[in-house]
Scaffold this active site. Sequence first.
Site, PDB file in Angstrom:
ATOM      1  N   HIS A   1       0.828  -1.209   0.000  1.00  0.00           N
ATOM      2  CA  HIS A   1       0.000   0.000   0.000  1.00  0.00           C
ATOM      3  C   HIS A   1       0.860   1.255   0.000  1.00  0.00           C
ATOM      4  O   HIS A   1       2.057   1.204   0.297  1.00  0.00           O
ATOM      5  CB  HIS A   1      -0.966   0.037   1.205  1.00  0.00           C
TER       6      HIS A   1
ATOM      7  N   HIS B   1       3.981   7.064   3.918  1.00  0.00           N
ATOM      8  CA  HIS B   1       4.907   5.938   3.755  1.00  0.00           C
ATOM      9  C   HIS B   1       4.432   5.012   2.647  1.00  0.00           C
ATOM     10  O   HIS B   1       3.299   5.120   2.171  1.00  0.00           O
ATOM     11  CB  HIS B   1       5.108   5.167   5.067  1.00  0.00           C
TER      12      HIS B   1
ATOM     13  N   GLU C   1       7.651   0.824   5.126  1.00  0.00           N
ATOM     14  CA  GLU C   1       7.155  -0.239   5.996  1.00  0.00           C
ATOM     15  C   GLU C   1       7.391  -1.566   5.283  1.00  0.00           C
ATOM     16  O   GLU C   1       7.196  -1.670   4.061  1.00  0.00           O
ATOM     17  CB  GLU C   1       5.648  -0.030   6.243  1.00  0.00           C
TER      18      GLU C   1
END
Lengths: 134, 134
Positions: free
Chosen positions: A7, A79, A130
Amino acid sequence: MIGRLNHVAIAVPDLEAATAQYRDTLGASVRPPQDEPEHGVTVVFIELPNTKVELIHPLGDASPIAAFLEKNPAGGIHHICYEVEDIAAARDRLTAQGARVLGGGEPKIGAHGKPVLFLHPKDFNGCLIELEEV
Amino acid sequence: MIGRLNHVAIAVPDLEAATAQYRDTLGASVRPPQDEPEHGVTVVFIELPNTKVELIHPLGDASPIAAFLEKNPAGGIHHICYEVEDIAAARDRLTAQGARVLGGGEPKIGAHGKPVLFLHPKDFNGCLIELEEV
């Protein structure tokens, strides 16, 4: 090592307005908001055919994205998340090459119920990454 | 209206170092650099299984990403690109709802040889959005 882009997370100052914009103006498929108290955010998933966008908004007094929104009051891309098969192996490989893992270096359970960790943006072109084990 | 996430673009101060990091440290599939003089950038495509990351670096004296790198010397996520089927229809729908298109509002040919346009970040949660017709 890294696999799919799981994502892109966008921090937004007004979650309801941003959700309506993705649904009505951009015509995307939008899920209901989810409170994630252990992560200090409320999340709305935008489902694209090949990946997700996560609209994130602070939840509670100690949200990890509060400082980002103070610095970027209009919001911004916060992010990106890459998938890995083995998060402990990924961490060991990265730290052996000098990259820093945020927090204590131990994976935590993320918003999708999977182990995640965050890499230091200064080690990755100013980009907060991440990693999520899938 | 929006379809796949075509790519995430990351502006980097050192294209060679960033490319080596994605290839060697993150273990991703990396293409050779491409100069795009008409867009003022050199681009390296990182091929993920479901989408692409584009590392972008200024090319020439009037690069559109020079100011971004001055403000963010370590680099940072510069924009995200959503695919649309009909870029003129997408533009008309968005401008009818008050969103601003950067430049003159006419699509240009982008780095992939397809018509593209950029939406004003202030209208989209501080996030620079590129639309690409596919």
